[in-house]
Design a protein around this motif. Structure first.
Motif, PDB file in Angstrom:
ATOM      1  N   ALA A 146       0.297   3.476   5.864  1.00  0.00           N
ATOM      2  CA  ALA A 146      -0.542   3.887   5.398  1.00  0.00           C
ATOM      3  C   ALA A 146      -0.401   5.067   4.292  1.00  0.00           C
ATOM      4  O   ALA A 146      -1.364   5.483   3.326  1.00  0.00           O
ATOM      5  N   LEU A 147       0.778   5.706   4.601  1.00  0.00           N
ATOM      6  CA  LEU A 147       1.313   6.911   3.865  1.00  0.00           C
ATOM      7  C   LEU A 147       1.067   6.439   3.040  1.00  0.00           C
ATOM      8  O   LEU A 147       1.438   7.133   1.520  1.00  0.00           O
ATOM      9  N   GLN A 148       2.233   5.491   2.358  1.00  0.00           N
ATOM     10  CA  GLN A 148       3.013   5.101   1.191  1.00  0.00           C
ATOM     11  C   GLN A 148       1.618   4.688   0.605  1.00  0.00           C
ATOM     12  O   GLN A 148       1.710   5.180  -1.396  1.00  0.00           O
ATOM     13  N   GLU A 149       0.197   4.107   0.986  1.00  0.00           N
ATOM     14  CA  GLU A 149      -0.220   3.829   0.051  1.00  0.00           C
ATOM     15  C   GLU A 149      -1.523   4.543  -0.579  1.00  0.00           C
ATOM     16  O   GLU A 149      -1.492   5.169  -1.340  1.00  0.00           O
ATOM     17  N   LEU A 150      -1.784   5.695   0.502  1.00  0.00           N
ATOM     18  CA  LEU A 150      -2.342   6.931   0.025  1.00  0.00           C
ATOM     19  C   LEU A 150      -1.195   7.909  -0.490  1.00  0.00           C
ATOM     20  O   LEU A 150      -2.074   8.838  -2.115  1.00  0.00           O
ATOM     21  N   LYS A 151      -0.345   7.898  -0.694  1.00  0.00           N
ATOM     22  CA  LYS A 151       0.462   8.886  -1.318  1.00  0.00           C
ATOM     23  C   LYS A 151       0.065   9.736  -1.861  1.00  0.00           C
ATOM     24  O   LYS A 151       0.386  11.007  -2.328  1.00  0.00           O
ATOM     25  N   PRO A 152       0.043  11.639  -0.662  1.00  0.00           N
ATOM     26  CA  PRO A 152      -0.428  12.629   0.054  1.00  0.00           C
ATOM     27  C   PRO A 152       0.912  13.135  -0.582  1.00  0.00           C
ATOM     28  O   PRO A 152       2.016  13.063  -0.390  1.00  0.00           O
ATOM     29  N   ILE A 153       0.615  14.625  -0.946  1.00  0.00           N
ATOM     30  CA  ILE A 153       1.443  15.388  -1.249  1.00  0.00           C
ATOM     31  C   ILE A 153       2.732  16.093   0.312  1.00  0.00           C
ATOM     32  O   ILE A 153       3.617  16.640  -0.288  1.00  0.00           O
ATOM     33  N   ILE A 166       8.891   7.486   7.167  1.00  0.00           N
ATOM     34  CA  ILE A 166       7.331   7.550   5.836  1.00  0.00           C
ATOM     35  C   ILE A 166       8.210   7.993   4.244  1.00  0.00           C
ATOM     36  O   ILE A 166       9.350   8.438   4.216  1.00  0.00           O
ATOM     37  N   PRO A 167       7.601   7.833   3.278  1.00  0.00           N
ATOM     38  CA  PRO A 167       8.513   8.431   2.378  1.00  0.00           C
ATOM     39  C   PRO A 167       8.910   9.479   2.389  1.00  0.00           C
ATOM     40  O   PRO A 167       8.082  10.936   2.810  1.00  0.00           O
ATOM     41  N   ALA A 192      11.509  16.056   9.553  1.00  0.00           N
ATOM     42  CA  ALA A 192      10.543  17.054   8.862  1.00  0.00           C
ATOM     43  C   ALA A 192      11.120  18.129   7.805  1.00  0.00           C
ATOM     44  O   ALA A 192      12.333  18.862   8.449  1.00  0.00           O
ATOM     45  N   HIS A 193      10.425  18.220   7.167  1.00  0.00           N
ATOM     46  CA  HIS A 193      10.767  19.244   5.860  1.00  0.00           C
ATOM     47  C   HIS A 193      10.733  20.466   5.835  1.00  0.00           C
ATOM     48  O   HIS A 193      11.129  21.218   5.865  1.00  0.00           O
TER      49      HIS A 193
END
Length: 211
Positions: A146-153, A166-167, A192-193
């Motif tokens: 879902a995150l790959q498709e959504l591409k949030p920052i 996750i990317p 975790a960044h």
């Protein structure tokens, strides 16, 4: 902590993805009231620093008919009525005021997706979209696709295994919250960044680093 560059796509309304339980909503408190609904007694506090509801309250493992009875309490009404975490609504408002679009990416049965959105709206969260995924953490986060498709920052979650796969170009922010029994330990913390006490802490840090 070092400043980071303002991403160019931030100016066009970048997305920040947010988990629900443990980030926006207080699942542990809701669990306590579900127990009361099922068994007629509000459990007392056992450990205020426990990560899991089963350890936090004076409750016990269930099986058989008792477990089935408890599960029936996790219905549409339950998912519509989970309390908000303190300061979470205001934190989301600050992100929106800064120009971000917020999307809730949550590991909940898809049939409760609309109930989850209603719950957020009832609290005043400035969130118009909920993406429901599975809740099985294996070698990769059930939220990764879902995150790959959504591409949030950025993506904010309180469960370390949900950062797996996750990317890497998505800023992964981990809410640490209660430490006892927490899964947020060990070598995988490198996924975790950034780490934060709660959503409000993340928002304060994020916005101050963009100035």
């Amino acid at each position: 902590m070092e400043k980071f560059e303002l991403p160019s796509h931030r100016k066009s309304g970048a997305i920040i993805a947010l988990d629900a339980d443990g980030v926006l909503l207080d699942y542990n408190t809701a669990y306590r009231h579900a127990w009361e609904k099922a068994f007629g007694k509000l459990p007392g506090l056992r450990d205020p620093d426990a990560y899991w509801a089963l350890d936090r309250w004076h409750v016990h493992q269930l099986e058989g008919d008792a477990l089935e009875k408890f599960r029936t309490c996790f219905d549409e009404l339950y998912w519509e009525s989970i309390p908000a975490i303190q300061n979470a609504v205001r934190a989301c408002e600050e992100l929106c005021e800064a120009g971000y679009e917020l999307v809730c990416v949550t590991a909940v049965n898809p049939r409760f997706q609309s109930a989850r959105l209603k719950n957020l709206k009832n609290h005043g969260f400035p969130i118009d979209r909920v993406i429901a995924t599975s809740n099985v953490a294996t070698g990769m986060s059930p939220k990764a696709n879902a995150l790959q498709e959504l591409k949030p920052i950025a993506f904010v979650d309180d469960f370390l295994p949900y950062l797996r796969g996750i990317p890497n170009d998505i800023h992964a922010a981990l809410v640490m919250r209660e430490p006892n029994g927490s899964p947020n330990t060990g070598g995988e913390l490198a996924l975790a960044h950034s780490q934060h006490a709660d959503l409000a802490d993340f928002v304060s840090w994020w916005l101050s680093n963009l100035r």
